[in-house]
Design a protein around this motif. Structure first.
Motif, PDB file in Angstrom:
ATOM      1  N   GLU A  39       0.940  -1.284  -0.665  1.00  0.00           N
ATOM      2  CA  GLU A  39       0.130   0.011  -0.343  1.00  0.00           C
ATOM      3  C   GLU A  39       0.931   1.473  -0.328  1.00  0.00           C
ATOM      4  N   ASN A  72       0.093   3.540  -2.541  1.00  0.00           N
ATOM      5  CA  ASN A  72      -0.969   5.034  -2.844  1.00  0.00           C
ATOM      6  C   ASN A  72       0.588   5.892  -1.756  1.00  0.00           C
ATOM      7  N   TYR A  97      -1.412   7.393   2.101  1.00  0.00           N
ATOM      8  CA  TYR A  97      -1.488   6.959   2.826  1.00  0.00           C
ATOM      9  C   TYR A  97      -0.875   7.706   4.045  1.00  0.00           C
TER      10      TYR A  97
END
Length: 485
Positions: free
Chosen positions: A478, A482, A485
């Motif tokens: 992630e 991303n 985040y």
């Protein structure tokens, strides 16, 4: 999370459809016996009732991922507590959870993250697809399918937030949680998404569960389907768990009374089609009948669709014996007497007690419990005790305990004292729900220290609420995909 690139969109549809074909909760239902199709384009995936059925099955199949409710999430959550002692120090079988040493690169962390968000994305794909492909199935059937998708999405988000977010009770959910993805993702364009707050995640979970309750069927055509597919009681029971995590005692009671309207034993469900009740012998629901009315929601296994080796919780606990029960944990507590039938769900090997709720040999066909009626009663008991209804709380607690140890009586000094009664309920959760993934979440929701534990070979120190490793770190996958985040 799993990222779907646009160049693979045609294969996405096929994968989603095929992933549902093997989900065994549907194996005895003629409507769900779908012939395999190996080439289906995205534009055609919602064009027939059978293909839509395949997508619904695919949602459950994703939720059954090995690192999610295929079993291993139960392991990760229980090993944060003090009731198991690790023997192998094997990072592939949950040692990092037991040792509170996860990093963003840990396999468990990345696999759990991916499994949960894959379940969520599959649900989003179905919800959006049915909205724009109306008329292929009846309006009522579409409503039910969307409700099933929302139930699974809610449980997947709950699994994420209790592991990767700070406990709701720490600051009323003000902390950052996880990205809230409610749109179907078939490409990398929307990878960048900031985290929503813990409170916002809980709000969405409860919205999904309320809408699921309104849309789900009361029951299905068989006991197995009533256990392995979401129905009205599934959503209600899940809400008692979620509200308990938020210390919203009034809402726990409001939901629980739908499934247990009585004020004394025997407690059972009367209003809905599925009459949930405690079974007389707890060992039955972990050995010979996985589809009793006590099992509100379980993940099925079959010879065509089960997990083996280190992917199987049964292999880790009962075949390879990688954890034994801590003699100074709940196993040694006076509330769990040797006469208690739940002792039959353990076994002795070389002087140590091992856990055997999941006791089938390879190919490990034990169903994995997600929600049982006994949990609902204990959720209800805790909420009743917290709001001062000690008589009701004691009745609920006693019903769960005496099912397995009929001769046991809680002392009046316990049942008449709020603090002692709540402590007894918490102990009962550790006995009744042992190995089903509750100890870690219970510690966190009550803002308690993760206890130290170990033996003369392996030790792990306590973890304070303020420590960084009190919750799981975000997944590297992630963080790489991303940027927000």
């Amino acid at each position: 999370m799993k990222i779907y690139f646009k160049s693979h969109r045609k294969s996405i549809a096929a994968v989603l459809l095929l992933s549902g074909i093997l989900f065994t909760s549907c194996e005895n239902n003629e409507d769900l016996s779908i012939a395999p199709e190996t080439t289906v384009s995205d534009k055609d995936i919602f064009k027939t009732p059978a293909r839509i059925e395949g997508l619904v099955n695919g949602i459950y199949k994703a939720f059954k991922g090995a690192s999610l409710y295929g079993g291993r999430i139960l392991l990760y959550q229980d090993q944060r507590g003090e009731d198991f002692i690790n023997i192998t120090a094997n990072n592939f079988t949950g040692y990092e959870s037991w040792n509170n040493s996860y990093s963003s690169g840990s396999n468990d962390i990345n696999n759990l993250w991916s499994a949960a968000y894959t379940s969520i994305n599959n649900a989003n794909i179905l919800i959006e697809g049915l909205a724009v492909n109306q008329g292929v199935i009846t309006e009522q059937k579409a409503k039910e399918y969307i409700a099933e998708a929302k139930l699974v999405r809610a449980l997947a988000y709950y699994s994420l937030i209790i592991n990767f977010g700070q406990p709701y009770n720490k600051d009323a959910g003000a902390s950052k949680g996880v990205p809230l993805r409610l749109k179907a993702e078939t490409g990398a364009a929307n990878n960048d998404l900031a985290r929503s707050s813990v409170a916002e995640i809980y709000t969405q979970i409860l919205k999904d569960l309320n809408e699921a309750e309104a849309g789900l069927p009361q029951s299905y055509t068989s006991a197995d389907l009533n256990t392995t597919r979401a129905h009205v009681s599934t959503a209600i029971a899940a809400k008692t768990r979620v509200y308990l995590s938020m210390n919203n005692w009034a809402k726990v009671i409001e939901e629980a009374v739908k499934l247990a309207p009585q004020t004394q034993a025997p407690f059972s469900t009367t209003a809905s089609d599925v009459k949930h009740a405690l079974q007389s012998d707890i060992t039955v629901i972990f050995s010979s009948n996985y589809a009793t009315t006590e099992s509100i929601f379980s993940i099925p296994m079959s010879s065509l669709d089960s997990y083996t080796g280190q992917s199987s919780i049964a292999y880790i606990y009962n075949t390879n014996l990688e954890y034994y029960l801590n003699p100074t944990g709940i196993l040694g507590d006076a509330q769990w007497r040797t006469a208690d039938k739940r002792r039959d769900l353990t076994r002795t090997v070389s002087g140590k007690q091992y856990f055997k709720k999941f006791a089938k040999p390879s190919p490990f066909l034990d169903y994995i419990p997600v929600i049982r009626y006994s949990e609902v009663l204990l959720n209800y008991a805790e909420a009743a005790a917290k709001t001062g209804n000690l008589t009701l709380a004691a009745n609920l607690l006693t019903a769960v305990h005496q099912r397995s140890d009929a001769g046991y009586t809680f002392a009046a000094s316990i049942t008449s004292d709020q603090t002692q009664l709540i402590d007894a309920i918490w102990k009962e959760r550790r006995i009744e729900l042992l190995g089903e993934g509750f100890r870690g979440p219970d510690l966190l929701r009550n803002l308690q220290t993760l206890p130290s534990k170990g033996d003369n070979k392996l030790q792990t120190p306590a973890v304070l609420v303020s420590d960084a490793n009190y919750i799981f770190p975000p997944a590297n996958t992630e963080l790489a995909a991303n940027k927000l985040y």
